[in-house]
Design a protein around this motif. Structure first.
Motif, PDB file in Angstrom:
ATOM      1  N   VAL A 230       0.825  -1.203   0.000  1.00  7.49           N
ATOM      2  CA  VAL A 230       0.000   0.000   0.000  1.00  7.49           C
ATOM      3  C   VAL A 230       0.862   1.256   0.000  1.00  7.49           C
ATOM      4  O   VAL A 230       0.401   2.329  -0.397  1.00  7.49           O
ATOM      5  CB  VAL A 230      -0.945  -0.024   1.227  1.00  7.49           C
ATOM      6  N   HIS A 233       1.087   2.341  -3.432  1.00  8.81           N
ATOM      7  CA  HIS A 233      -0.201   2.844  -3.919  1.00  8.81           C
ATOM      8  C   HIS A 233      -0.506   4.229  -3.364  1.00  8.81           C
ATOM      9  O   HIS A 233      -1.215   5.006  -3.999  1.00  8.81           O
ATOM     10  CB  HIS A 233      -1.322   1.870  -3.540  1.00  8.81           C
ATOM     11  N   LYS A 256       6.279   4.146 -11.277  1.00  8.21           N
ATOM     12  CA  LYS A 256       4.914   4.668 -11.229  1.00  8.21           C
ATOM     13  C   LYS A 256       4.983   6.181 -11.272  1.00  8.21           C
ATOM     14  O   LYS A 256       5.839   6.783 -10.616  1.00  8.21           O
ATOM     15  CB  LYS A 256       4.212   4.203  -9.947  1.00  8.21           C
TER      16      LYS A 256
END
Length: 458
Positions: A230, A233, A256
């Protein structure tokens, strides 16, 4: 007295349970559950509210076409490579995570960038080093006169928000997120619950205040960023440092990016006074001391959207211990076995009783299928002891039937080879030749592996 609630959290995957259990049903690990207290508002959340104010208001749905767009200028990081990875600069209010192995240069890069930023007040919060160590690093980088760079050594999240309130910085750096802890959690720094809670509070501060935050993170033995998934994320951008500590070159990849492309990468060279940007990686990965020697080939590869040429070295010798060895550095070993099988079955070269050693120069790992043709050409050159012309480079994917399959961005590969002074390039047959009509380099197309070998070895 209100009853204090608690929950048990797996320190490996972050799964929650109402009671303690020995084996985690999510990841299968044993004895990883740790008790964690649950409160309505933690001390860290109160600290964020004291910095940015209480912004908990009722939201109102609006039509997507009525959302006002404001073009916010990005912050120039003073590094061409880093600006390109971030999509043009650092976005205000963004949360960026930089990960990598210990000692690879994460803190050096961030400190070098922070000292080079002009006109922006920065706060460098270090949980691993003291102020004296940070001062010594700044002296090694040759820039200790920046009037806008503040440093502090602390491991408490609440103290960081107090320093942010006092300094009012434009950019915040946390080194590293695994060393920061909050008073609301009973577990130690670096645990799943601590990393997740601290990252969530830092994200809230960044979004509500508009101040960008750079996080530095560790990686585990598997090469992944340590902490719960997480964490990746939560952040907006994930940059990862790659490279071998025995080599001077570092590759910074964008894994990312919510504000740019993930097809970019930056190459740096570790020097005594910091990291130097490598603007032309092709010259870095090629040497001129192998003229007339067999077993070397130049391949045109593409990493992300960036083409560069790289040297492939191969050595084929008779198996001394009966069982032939297959060893490669910087290349997939299973793909090497497949290419050797294609050479023996489709082309007719018997290499089953010979040792094959393969090396990608510069300590770089290559995953581009277009390197297949240069790999088998270097192997065949070493086997026959015939040198490949130093003014010839190769690009092509080899199929199981011995054919050369088309590769992506062939025009960019050809233009990169032309820029570095190569006279000819061998590529698979492709339909679109508009991008190479005006080039001075000789483009030779081949449909099969045998066609390329005829051009190379006659």
């Amino acid at each position: 007295m209100a009853k204090i609630k608690s929950v048990y959290v797996c320190q490996n995957c972050g799964a929650e349970s109402a009671k303690w259990i020995g084996k985690c049903p999510a990841c299968g690990e044993w004895n990883t559950y740790v008790e964690q207290l649950v409160k309505k508002e933690s001390a860290a959340q109160s600290a964020v509210s004291s910095v940015v104010g209480d912004t908990r208001v009722k939201s109102k749905p609006v039509l997507i076409g009525q959302v006002e767009l404001a073009q916010e200028p990005r912050i120039d990081m003073g590094s061409v490579e880093l600006n390109r990875l971030l999509g043009g600069g650092l976005v205000p209010g963004s949360l960026t995570l930089i990960g990598g192995e210990p000692g690879i240069g994460k803190s050096t890069l961030v400190m070098q960038v922070v000292l080079g930023i002009k006109g922006k007040r920065t706060l460098y919060c270090s949980g691993e080093e003291s102020e004296k160590q940070l001062r010594l690093r700044a002296e090694r980088l040759g820039n200790v006169d920046n009037p806008n760079c503040y440093i502090v050594s602390t491991t408490m999240l609440e103290d960081i928000f107090v320093h942010i309130k006092n300094v009012q910085p434009d950019i915040v750096i946390v080194d590293s997120i695994q060393t920061i802890s909050t008073e609301n959690m009973e577990s130690g720094p670096g645990s799943i619950s601590q990393v997740r809670e601290c990252a969530a509070q830092i994200l809230r501060y960044a979004k509500e205040s508009g101040v960008p935050v750079l996080l530095i993170g560790h990686i585990n033995k598997d090469g992944n960023i340590a902490g719960p998934k997480v964490l990746e994320h939560i952040v907006d951008t994930v940059l990862q440092f790659e490279g071998d500590q025995h080599y001077l070159y570092r590759i910074l990849r964008s894994i990312k990016n919510r504000f740019g492309s993930t097809s970019e990468l930056g190459i740096f060279e570790m020097m005594q006074n910091g990291l130097r940007e490598v603007t032309n990686p092709s010259e870095m990965l090629m040497t001129d001391n192998h003229l007339g020697l067999s077993g070397t080939a130049i391949g045109a590869t593409v990493e992300g959207v960036r083409p560069f040429l790289i040297e492939v070295q191969a050595l084929v010798s008779t198996a001394a211990y009966g069982t032939p060895q297959r060893s490669c550095t910087g290349f997939d070993n299973r793909r090497l076995n497949m290419l050797l099988a294609v050479l023996e079955r489709r082309v007719g070269f018997k290499l089953s009783q010979k040792d094959v050693f393969l090396n990608i120069a510069g300590g770089v790992k290559v995953n581009d299928p277009a390197m297949d043709l240069s790999v088998i050409s270097a192997i065949l050159s070493s086997n026959m002891d015939i040198a490949i012309d130093s003014e010839t480079c190769l690009a092509g994917e080899v199929g199981l039937t011995g054919e050369l399959r088309p590769v992506t961005r062939v025009e960019q590969r050809i233009s990169e080879a032309e820029k570095l002074g190569f006279k000819r390039i061998i590529v698979p047959s492709f339909r679109n030749t508009q991008g190479v009509t005006g080039s001075t380099i000789q483009v030779i197309t081949a449909q099969k592996v045998e066609d390329a070998f005829k051009v190379l070895f006659g």
